[in-house]
Design an enzyme around this catalytic site. Structure first.
Site, PDB file in Angstrom:
ATOM      1  N   GLU A 250       0.822  -1.126   0.016  1.00 20.77           N
ATOM      2  CA  GLU A 250      -0.010  -0.060   0.097  1.00 20.77           C
ATOM      3  C   GLU A 250       0.795   1.149  -0.050  1.00 20.77           C
ATOM      4  OE1 GLU A 250      -2.750   0.117   3.228  1.00 20.77           O
ATOM      5  OE2 GLU A 250      -3.157  -2.089   3.102  1.00 20.77           O
ATOM      6  N   LYS A 252       2.482   4.543   1.385  1.00 21.89           N
ATOM      7  CA  LYS A 252       2.603   4.924   2.784  1.00 21.89           C
ATOM      8  C   LYS A 252       2.610   6.603   2.629  1.00 21.89           C
ATOM      9  CE  LYS A 252       5.401   4.723   6.822  1.00 21.89           C
ATOM     10  NZ  LYS A 252       5.293   5.930   7.275  1.00 21.89           N
ATOM     11  N   ARG A 257      -1.767  10.109  10.978  1.00 22.99           N
ATOM     12  CA  ARG A 257      -2.668   8.997  11.187  1.00 22.99           C
ATOM     13  C   ARG A 257      -3.766   9.337  12.229  1.00 22.99           C
ATOM     14  NH1 ARG A 257      -0.442   3.094  12.753  1.00 22.99           N
ATOM     15  NH2 ARG A 257      -1.828   1.875  12.676  1.00 22.99           N
ATOM     16  N   ARG A 273      -2.224   9.188  16.601  1.00 20.90           N
ATOM     17  CA  ARG A 273      -1.223   7.736  16.616  1.00 20.90           C
ATOM     18  C   ARG A 273      -1.001   7.593  18.299  1.00 20.90           C
ATOM     19  NH1 ARG A 273       3.434   6.509  17.419  1.00 20.90           N
ATOM     20  NH2 ARG A 273       4.672   4.940  16.332  1.00 20.90           N
ATOM     21  N   GLU A 303      -4.766   7.711   6.585  1.00 16.14           N
ATOM     22  CA  GLU A 303      -4.023   8.571   6.971  1.00 16.14           C
ATOM     23  C   GLU A 303      -4.577   9.907   6.393  1.00 16.14           C
ATOM     24  OE1 GLU A 303      -1.053   7.672   8.224  1.00 16.14           O
ATOM     25  OE2 GLU A 303       0.349   9.153   7.749  1.00 16.14           O
ATOM     26  N   PHE A 343      -7.170   2.932   5.271  1.00 17.88           N
ATOM     27  CA  PHE A 343      -6.289   1.618   5.304  1.00 17.88           C
ATOM     28  C   PHE A 343      -6.540   0.550   6.067  1.00 17.88           C
ATOM     29  CE2 PHE A 343      -3.591   4.551   7.924  1.00 17.88           C
ATOM     30  CZ  PHE A 343      -3.270   3.391   9.050  1.00 17.88           C
ATOM     31  N   ARG A 420       4.745  -3.505  17.404  1.00 21.54           N
ATOM     32  CA  ARG A 420       5.368  -3.344  16.209  1.00 21.54           C
ATOM     33  C   ARG A 420       5.831  -4.858  15.535  1.00 21.54           C
ATOM     34  NH1 ARG A 420       7.365   1.255  13.967  1.00 21.54           N
ATOM     35  NH2 ARG A 420       7.495   2.525  15.719  1.00 21.54           N
ATOM     36  N   LYS A 426       7.606  -1.676   6.275  1.00 26.49           N
ATOM     37  CA  LYS A 426       7.495  -0.457   5.795  1.00 26.49           C
ATOM     38  C   LYS A 426       8.697  -0.238   4.900  1.00 26.49           C
ATOM     39  CE  LYS A 426       8.954   2.232   9.767  1.00 26.49           C
ATOM     40  NZ  LYS A 426       8.486   3.298  10.733  1.00 26.49           N
TER      41      LYS A 426
END
Ligand code: ATP
Length: 589
Positions: A250, A252, A257, A273, A303, A343, A420, A426
């Site tokens: 996707e 970025k 966010r 975020r 986003e 997203f 994470r 990413k």
């Protein structure tokens, strides 16, 4: 509960950096805490009064705290100021003065956690006229009954400088040990925390009912879910290898966010975020969510990116910062409108989607939103080869994104709230460079404008001149930098150059709405030159299948009527600029 118990725990925690020891001290503290106070003790230990999303912030300016210390100690403010300079900390200063004062007074009432919490809460909530005086009065009242150590931590807490360095996970460990009998049960507590973002709430639930208390934690519309975060890898090869050869790539987007909660009654809440409630920064996003989200109750992630309203181009991240203000939101909304690139979907109409795999969440997301120019799905493609992924990445950069996020599509590709992990990887460029030179480019086509630009052009397709082939090769689309006056005159300026098809001397993979005879030269500045799968300038020169493009191009306002199209910046010059840029980046690295 005596405040001194809390302060003793703070002192013990302050005296070590070992996580296990800190955990032990917390376990001791929680065991001594009456059940009905556990949530407050947890918040206080983190220097807070409530979970972040409530938006009630503790923290008064140091100047006010100095006044309160002076008042409680019966000394002058300059004297307090001088001592702060000497000791380097207002907490230590308060302790020193309150020590002296304690020897002089007999009538002190012991501070309790309840009283401290209540006082701090009133300080945090005081607003309007007289609020400052009230805050000083409450704080000095608390200080007059504080022991030196209590004064120290009280002042640190109220000025936002408690900083015990206790991580959320350490508190969860301690809660699991204190109330569930074992640290092994922490994952259950952690999930409850990830879904509710409320450590105090989790503490209270386990203190009251042990592990049973957190089993019932569910996603709640109106309470933020801790965001899933991505790992990072430096190349398409490594990413595909890590993610099993295939993933959903996707764009970025480089914005903010936004976790958007739409409640059944139509109310919309937006969390950042960092889980702050930022609804008030985005009245337009609330409106978009009301209009374009079909499910009644929903939590989705998008986003938010500032866009040029007339051309639809994405603007650099800095432009979005204009929205982070207290006043003048209306004007900012007009000047810096936002497009949403959705997203993920975490909850819809009574169903928790966090434990469902990504393809299922994405399908539901597609159904849940009514797409428009301002509400879109993130650009995505299933990538299974390095070449595909590289091309997609280049296109993302050229379109103003930071790179791509490649997401696992496997059966285990759940939404890992608060973690994470490798389910999302990413791929960003690790450099940014600044293009200082301007370039002179030829307009070879245009795209129709929308909104304020209806009837004129929204963006122009610009080309560099290739001497060798005597062709004009596209290098960017520019829609930014035009004043209203410029816009009004564009159709007139190009009137005599409009032709019904692409000019034979123009090489373009993009289909413009209107084509021109290459004639008009404009001066353009950009952020940098990047590889591009679309623009034909220097195609295959640096990399097979890629040309070069100018990223974030902007018209400087100069019409280079003094230049013929063949005098425009050449493809060779753009290649040189690109190589110079690479050298500069290498030198800086
Ligand atoms: P970064 O500074 O790289 O954004 P981060 O720690 O804020 O790092 P990461 O989880 O590492 O966040 O990277 C993903 C971030 O990228 C998200 O927080 C989100 O704001 C942003 N983003 C933009 N587009 C997407 C997308 N399509 N899918 C997921 N995240 C996206």
């Amino acid at each position: 509960m005596d405040y001194s118990l809390l302060v003793e725990a703070y002192q013990r925690i302050d005296s070590t950096t070992k996580r296990l020891e800190i955990t032990d001290h917390l376990v001791d503290l929680f065991k001594k805490t009456p059940v009905e106070l556990v949530d407050k003790v947890v918040y206080l230990t983190q220097g807070k009064l409530y979970p972040d999303y409530m938006g009630i912030e503790l923290g008064i300016a140091e100047k006010l705290a100095v006044k309160a210390v002076a008042m409680a100690a019966g000394v002058s403010e300059p004297k307090v100021d001088r001592t702060v300079k000497e000791l380097g900390d207002l907490g230590e200063t308060a302790a020193k003065f309150m020590g002296k004062r304690a020897q002089a007074t007999l009538f002190q009432e012991a501070l309790t956690v309840e009283k401290v919490y209540d006082g701090l809460d009133r300080i945090a909530r005081a607003t309007g006229e007289g609020a400052q005086d009230l805050k000083i009065k409450i704080l000095s009242g608390l200080l007059s009954n504080a022991s030196p150590d209590e004064a120290k931590y009280l002042v640190r807490t109220v000025t936002g400088r408690l900083r015990l360095g206790v991580a959320d996970m350490t508190i969860l460990d301690a809660l699991a040990i204190a109330f569930c009998g074992s640290k092994d049960l922490r994952p259950m507590l952690e999930r409850a925390y990830n879904l509710s973002s409320d450590l105090g709430g989790v503490a209270k639930a386990v203190a009251e009912r042990g592990v049973e208390g957190v089993k019932g934690f569910q996603v709640t519309v109106g309470k933020p879910i801790r965001p899933m975060l991505a790992e990072r890898l430096p190349s398409a090869e490594e990413i595909l290898a890590k993610i099993g050869g295939k993933g959903l790539a996707e764009y970025k987007y480089d914005g903010e966010r936004l976790q958007i909660h739409k409640l059944a009654n139509g109310e919309v809440m937006i969390f950042s975020r960092r889980l702050e409630n930022i609804t008030h920064h985005y009245p337009d996003v609330c409106e978009l969510a009301r209009k374009h989200v079909k499910a009644d109750e929903v939590i989705l992630e998008a986003e938010g990116v500032a866009i040029n309203p007339d051309s639809g181009e994405m603007l650099p991240f800095q432009e979005l910062m204009h929205r982070r203000r207290k006043y003048g939101i209306e004007e900012a909304m007009e000047q810096y409108p936002i497009a949403l690139f959705c997203f993920d979907l975490l909850y819809a109409d009574g169903e928790d989607y966090t434990l469902k795999p990504l393809p299922q969440r994405r399908r539901k997301l597609e159904k849940a939103i009514k797409r428009s120019e301002r509400v879109q799905l993130s650009q995505a493609m299933v990538a299974s080869s390095v070449e595909e992924l590289e091309k997609f990445f280049e296109k993302a950069i050229e379109d103003g994104c930071e790179g791509v996020v490649v997401k696992s599509m496997g059966s285990d590709s759940v939404y890992q709230a608060g973690a994470r992990g490798w389910l999302w990887i990413k791929y960003k460029r690790d450099y940014k460079s600044v293009l200082t030179d301007t370039v002179d480019l030829v307009a070879v086509g245009a795209f129709h404008g929308r909104g304020k630009r209806a009837g004129t052009y929204g963006a122009l397709l610009m080309a560099a001149y290739d001497k060798k082939s005597d062709l004009f090769k596209t290098v960017c689309k520019v829609g930014t930098g035009f004043t209203d006056e410029d816009l009004a005159k564009l159709p007139k300026l190009f009137k005599d150059n409009v032709i019904p098809h692409r000019h034979a001397r123009v090489e373009s993979q993009l289909e413009a709405d209107v084509w021109f005879v290459p004639a008009v030269v404009l001066e353009i500045v950009g952020a940098e030159i990047t590889l591009s799968p679309i623009h034909t300038c220097a195609m295959n020169r640096i990399r097979a299948g890629s040309g070069l493009a100018i990223r974030f191009p902007r018209f400087t306002g100069r019409y280079r009527t003094d230049k013929a199209p063949e005098d425009a910046t050449t493809v060779e010059e753009i290649v040189e600029m690109y190589l110079r840029q690479l050298k500069k980046i290498e030198a800086e690295a």
